[in-house]
Design an enzyme around this catalytic site. Structure first.
Site, PDB file in Angstrom:
ATOM      1  N   ASN A 190       1.454   3.594   1.971  1.00 20.46           N
ATOM      2  CA  ASN A 190       2.162   4.022   3.186  1.00 20.46           C
ATOM      3  C   ASN A 190       3.222   3.031   3.653  1.00 20.46           C
ATOM      4  O   ASN A 190       3.851   3.245   4.680  1.00 20.46           O
ATOM      5  CB  ASN A 190       1.156   4.260   4.322  1.00 20.46           C
ATOM      6  CG  ASN A 190       0.448   2.986   4.756  1.00 20.46           C
ATOM      7  OD1 ASN A 190       0.574   1.941   4.130  1.00 20.46           O
ATOM      8  ND2 ASN A 190      -0.316   3.080   5.832  1.00 20.46           N
ATOM      9  N   LYS A 191       3.432   1.957   2.912  1.00 21.58           N
ATOM     10  CA  LYS A 191       4.393   0.941   3.348  1.00 21.58           C
ATOM     11  C   LYS A 191       5.820   1.305   2.923  1.00 21.58           C
ATOM     12  O   LYS A 191       6.043   2.238   2.173  1.00 21.58           O
ATOM     13  CB  LYS A 191       3.982  -0.434   2.807  1.00 21.58           C
ATOM     14  CG  LYS A 191       2.630  -0.911   3.323  1.00 21.58           C
ATOM     15  CD  LYS A 191       2.587  -0.956   4.841  1.00 21.58           C
ATOM     16  CE  LYS A 191       1.291  -1.536   5.403  1.00 21.58           C
ATOM     17  NZ  LYS A 191       0.131  -0.671   5.210  1.00 21.58           N
ATOM     18  N   ILE A 192       6.770   0.498   3.387  1.00 20.56           N
ATOM     19  CA  ILE A 192       8.173   0.871   3.198  1.00 20.56           C
ATOM     20  C   ILE A 192       8.560   0.837   1.712  1.00 20.56           C
ATOM     21  O   ILE A 192       9.394   1.615   1.257  1.00 20.56           O
ATOM     22  CB  ILE A 192       9.092  -0.024   4.058  1.00 20.56           C
ATOM     23  CG1 ILE A 192      10.465   0.630   4.237  1.00 20.56           C
ATOM     24  CG2 ILE A 192       9.192  -1.435   3.515  1.00 20.56           C
ATOM     25  CD1 ILE A 192      11.226   0.121   5.435  1.00 20.56           C
ATOM     26  N   ILE A 193       7.961  -0.056   0.946  1.00 21.39           N
ATOM     27  CA  ILE A 193       7.956   0.054  -0.518  1.00 21.39           C
ATOM     28  C   ILE A 193       6.517  -0.092  -0.968  1.00 21.39           C
ATOM     29  O   ILE A 193       5.692  -0.698  -0.280  1.00 21.39           O
ATOM     30  CB  ILE A 193       8.860  -0.989  -1.217  1.00 21.39           C
ATOM     31  CG1 ILE A 193       8.381  -2.410  -0.949  1.00 21.39           C
ATOM     32  CG2 ILE A 193      10.312  -0.794  -0.844  1.00 21.39           C
ATOM     33  CD1 ILE A 193       9.037  -3.454  -1.830  1.00 21.39           C
ATOM     34  N   ASN A 203       0.837  -1.185   0.000  1.00 16.00           N
ATOM     35  CA  ASN A 203       0.000   0.000   0.000  1.00 16.00           C
ATOM     36  C   ASN A 203       0.885   1.253   0.000  1.00 16.00           C
ATOM     37  O   ASN A 203       2.083   1.175   0.285  1.00 16.00           O
ATOM     38  CB  ASN A 203      -0.905  -0.028   1.237  1.00 16.00           C
ATOM     39  CG  ASN A 203      -1.982   1.035   1.202  1.00 16.00           C
ATOM     40  OD1 ASN A 203      -2.368   1.498   0.143  1.00 16.00           O
ATOM     41  ND2 ASN A 203      -2.455   1.441   2.358  1.00 16.00           N
TER      42      ASN A 203
END
Length: 371
Positions: free
Chosen positions: A178-181, A176
């Site tokens: 907002n995730k780290i990738i 998603n």
């Protein structure tokens, strides 16, 4: 987004691989397999879809019990309801804030006496850190109950040398925004169980039977990730380690600036290496007049977004009727975390200048509200 993402999107358009399935989809799955050491992977439209299909692959049926972390985002628990199963919510442990082995053991004993053992345990790896999966897995193995790891927030973290998401029978990642990738929207299930992954792949493409015409013997879903989004994922995987380093540096700067303030404590890094996806802290409310709620509002005056920690699922209107098992008889850790915790801005591209502004404001807020 970097330069390579646009190049690979253009490549997908030039090859006319726009719909789900295509060379970038396989490359993305292989990149995650190589990075994590998982036996196999299936890329899907979201981490939520991944949890849903992992529950189905675990044989969950209507009325079955599923133990799940209470201290999490609602997307972890909702797929249990998709299956018409019954969530039993498990408290956190006080240091890493993930599922409490003590609470899990209590829940197993309680439901064993009822003759209603769970069909799966859904363990959430929060804020970039794996749960104490060695202890949790030992408990689950004793009862022969599989673990599904919700590793949506912890791609790149490790637990005793193993990649987050590869310790349970199934691991689920999220991509998603907002995730780290990110792939904009997307997720992935990983597992060493090749036959189960084949079923998940089959269900994710509307469960089409191998025939010369459209034939369907089971209910399926439109859950397969598109090749275009997978192209973004291929590029993002190449910078994952850089993103982890950036997040850990963000945490380090916060810690060095704030950890000596009386009444402030940060999540401890235990059981392995955390990506520090979000930097989170707790306030000892006996030390301050301000609460996390008022600190968040004070930051808003400077156009800085901070957030409270997760409101536990057992406190959500949707799940108030569910059983909740505490860490100890007189102690609910995740309720304490919600009342005392704050998430600070933690983006991989957060500038040192902006972070210094955040630190300065927070120091002023806390100094002004000292009891």
């Amino acid at each position: 987004m970097g330069v390579q993402e646009q190049q690979l999107i253009n490549e997908a358009f030039e090859l006319n691989w726009i719909a789900p399935v295509g060379p970038h989809l396989q490359k993305f799955e292989q990149a995650v397999i190589k990075y994590t050491g998982a036996g196999g992977a299936v890329a899907l439209t979201s981490g939520t879809a991944g949890i849903h299909l992992a529950l189905r692959a675990s044989g969950i049926k209507e009325g079955d019990i599923v133990f799940c972390s209470s201290f999490t985002f609602v997307a972890s628990v909702n797929p249990i309801l998709y299956m018409a199963a019954v969530p039993v919510l498990i408290d956190s442990e006080p240091e890493g804030w993930n599922m409490s082995p003590e609470a899990l053991r209590t829940a197993f004993r309680k439901y064993e006496k009822k003759g209603m053992l769970p069909k799966a345990v859904l363990v959430v790896n929060l804020y970039g850190q794996s749960a104490d999966l060695k202890k949790l897995k030992a408990i689950c193995d004793h009862y022969e109950v599989p673990i599904i790891e919700d590793a949506a927030e912890s791609l790149g973290a490790t637990h005793e040398g193993m990649s987050s998401g590869t310790i349970g029978k199934y691991g689920v990642f999220s991509f998603n925004g907002n995730k780290i990738i990110t792939t904009s929207n997307g997720g992935m299930v990983v597992s060493d169980d090749a036959s189960s992954l084949e079923k998940i792949r089959y269900w994710s493409t509307q469960a089409k039977d191998p025939a010369d015409y459209y034939q369907h013997s089971e209910v399926g879903y439109n859950y397969r990730l598109s090749n275009v989004l997978a192209a973004i994922g291929c590029a993002q995987m190449s910078v994952l380690d850089q993103r982890i380093e950036a997040r850990r540096n963000v945490f380090r700067r916060y810690y060095e600036a704030l950890h000596e303030i009386k009444g402030i404590s940060f999540t401890k890094e235990i059981h392995g290496c955390s990506t520090r996806w979000l930097t989170t802290l707790k306030m000892n409310l006996s030390c301050f007049r301000d609460t996390p709620e008022t600190i968040v509002k004070r930051f808003e005056q400077y156009n800085i977004e901070t957030r409270r920690l997760w409101k536990p699922m057992h406190a959500q209107p949707l799940y108030t009727g569910c059983d909740y098992v505490k860490h100890a008889d007189n102690q609910s850790i995740c309720d304490e975390l919600f009342e005392t915790g704050i998430c600070l801005p933690s983006s991989s591209n957060l500038s040192v200048e902006d972070q210094n502004k955040i630190i300065k404001h927070l120091k002023n807020f806390l100094a002004e509200s000292k009891v």
